[in-house]
Design a protein around this motif. Sequence first.
Motif, PDB file in Angstrom:
ATOM      1  N   LYS A 187       0.818  -1.213   0.000  1.00 46.44           N
ATOM      2  CA  LYS A 187       0.000   0.000   0.000  1.00 46.44           C
ATOM      3  C   LYS A 187       0.857   1.271   0.000  1.00 46.44           C
ATOM      4  O   LYS A 187       0.370   2.343   0.336  1.00 46.44           O
ATOM      5  N   ILE A 188       2.115   1.152  -0.402  1.00 54.82           N
ATOM      6  CA  ILE A 188       3.021   2.295  -0.328  1.00 54.82           C
ATOM      7  C   ILE A 188       2.528   3.460  -1.176  1.00 54.82           C
ATOM      8  O   ILE A 188       2.512   4.607  -0.720  1.00 54.82           O
ATOM      9  N   ARG A 189       2.127   3.202  -2.420  1.00 48.34           N
ATOM     10  CA  ARG A 189       1.684   4.302  -3.291  1.00 48.34           C
ATOM     11  C   ARG A 189       0.511   5.055  -2.660  1.00 48.34           C
ATOM     12  O   ARG A 189       0.497   6.286  -2.628  1.00 48.34           O
ATOM     13  N   GLY A 190      -0.463   4.336  -2.151  1.00 47.21           N
ATOM     14  CA  GLY A 190      -1.620   4.980  -1.533  1.00 47.21           C
ATOM     15  C   GLY A 190      -1.255   5.788  -0.304  1.00 47.21           C
ATOM     16  O   GLY A 190      -1.744   6.907  -0.114  1.00 47.21           O
ATOM     17  N   LEU A 191      -0.388   5.241   0.530  1.00 48.24           N
ATOM     18  CA  LEU A 191       0.053   5.963   1.726  1.00 48.24           C
ATOM     19  C   LEU A 191       0.837   7.209   1.342  1.00 48.24           C
ATOM     20  O   LEU A 191       0.665   8.279   1.939  1.00 48.24           O
ATOM     21  N   ARG A 192       1.690   7.076   0.346  1.00 48.56           N
ATOM     22  CA  ARG A 192       2.515   8.205  -0.090  1.00 48.56           C
ATOM     23  C   ARG A 192       1.659   9.313  -0.690  1.00 48.56           C
ATOM     24  O   ARG A 192       1.803  10.485  -0.338  1.00 48.56           O
ATOM     25  N   LEU A 203       3.130  13.244  -1.030  1.00 43.22           N
ATOM     26  CA  LEU A 203       4.577  13.106  -1.151  1.00 43.22           C
ATOM     27  C   LEU A 203       4.936  12.608  -2.547  1.00 43.22           C
ATOM     28  O   LEU A 203       4.265  11.721  -3.080  1.00 43.22           O
ATOM     29  N   ALA A 204       5.994  13.149  -3.111  1.00 41.86           N
ATOM     30  CA  ALA A 204       6.555  12.609  -4.344  1.00 41.86           C
ATOM     31  C   ALA A 204       7.403  11.391  -3.986  1.00 41.86           C
ATOM     32  O   ALA A 204       7.848  11.239  -2.844  1.00 41.86           O
ATOM     33  N   GLN A 205       7.639  10.534  -4.967  1.00 40.05           N
ATOM     34  CA  GLN A 205       8.491   9.373  -4.713  1.00 40.05           C
ATOM     35  C   GLN A 205       9.854   9.802  -4.200  1.00 40.05           C
ATOM     36  O   GLN A 205      10.406   9.176  -3.294  1.00 40.05           O
ATOM     37  N   GLY A 206      10.396  10.866  -4.769  1.00 44.36           N
ATOM     38  CA  GLY A 206      11.711  11.346  -4.342  1.00 44.36           C
ATOM     39  C   GLY A 206      11.735  11.806  -2.899  1.00 44.36           C
ATOM     40  O   GLY A 206      12.726  11.600  -2.187  1.00 44.36           O
ATOM     41  N   GLN A 207      10.645  12.423  -2.452  1.00 48.34           N
ATOM     42  CA  GLN A 207      10.580  12.876  -1.058  1.00 48.34           C
ATOM     43  C   GLN A 207      10.573  11.692  -0.102  1.00 48.34           C
ATOM     44  O   GLN A 207      11.248  11.707   0.928  1.00 48.34           O
ATOM     45  N   LEU A 208       9.791  10.670  -0.429  1.00 52.48           N
ATOM     46  CA  LEU A 208       9.761   9.469   0.413  1.00 52.48           C
ATOM     47  C   LEU A 208      11.117   8.770   0.373  1.00 52.48           C
ATOM     48  O   LEU A 208      11.615   8.326   1.410  1.00 52.48           O
ATOM     49  N   ALA A 209      11.707   8.709  -0.800  1.00 47.98           N
ATOM     50  CA  ALA A 209      13.025   8.089  -0.935  1.00 47.98           C
ATOM     51  C   ALA A 209      14.052   8.797  -0.061  1.00 47.98           C
ATOM     52  O   ALA A 209      14.833   8.137   0.638  1.00 47.98           O
ATOM     53  N   ASP A 210      14.049  10.121  -0.079  1.00 46.16           N
ATOM     54  CA  ASP A 210      14.976  10.888   0.758  1.00 46.16           C
ATOM     55  C   ASP A 210      14.763  10.589   2.236  1.00 46.16           C
ATOM     56  O   ASP A 210      15.720  10.419   2.997  1.00 46.16           O
ATOM     57  N   ALA A 211      13.501  10.510   2.637  1.00 43.68           N
ATOM     58  CA  ALA A 211      13.190  10.233   4.042  1.00 43.68           C
ATOM     59  C   ALA A 211      13.654   8.835   4.463  1.00 43.68           C
ATOM     60  O   ALA A 211      14.012   8.621   5.621  1.00 43.68           O
ATOM     61  N   MET A 212      13.665   7.898   3.502  1.00 43.02           N
ATOM     62  CA  MET A 212      14.052   6.516   3.792  1.00 43.02           C
ATOM     63  C   MET A 212      15.534   6.251   3.533  1.00 43.02           C
ATOM     64  O   MET A 212      16.047   5.188   3.869  1.00 43.02           O
ATOM     65  N   GLY A 213      16.205   7.201   2.886  1.00 40.03           N
ATOM     66  CA  GLY A 213      17.618   7.004   2.577  1.00 40.03           C
ATOM     67  C   GLY A 213      17.853   6.033   1.435  1.00 40.03           C
ATOM     68  O   GLY A 213      18.865   5.326   1.413  1.00 40.03           O
ATOM     69  N   VAL A 214      16.907   5.986   0.498  1.00 34.94           N
ATOM     70  CA  VAL A 214      17.026   5.120  -0.675  1.00 34.94           C
ATOM     71  C   VAL A 214      16.799   5.966  -1.929  1.00 34.94           C
ATOM     72  O   VAL A 214      16.480   7.147  -1.841  1.00 34.94           O
ATOM     73  N   SER A 215      16.928   5.354  -3.095  1.00 37.41           N
ATOM     74  CA  SER A 215      16.716   6.080  -4.343  1.00 37.41           C
ATOM     75  C   SER A 215      15.229   6.143  -4.687  1.00 37.41           C
ATOM     76  O   SER A 215      14.432   5.319  -4.218  1.00 37.41           O
TER      77      SER A 215
END
Length: 65
Positions: free
Chosen positions: A4-9, A14-26
Amino acid sequence: MRNKIRGLRTARNLAQGQLADAMGVSRQTINSIENERYIPSLPLALALARYFGTTVEEIFDDQRA
């Protein structure tokens, strides 16, 4: 593995890049998880659950219905 990541994001605008930055991944890692091409490591799955204030079991489902 379904998730359910897309729905939560998107619910948090949040953009994918913002979530990625928060998680420390690409951003590509987030994209691959959302498109069910990549199953995240346990530490990443736990970090995502903490970030969204839920459990790993609520986000990820290994049952293909």
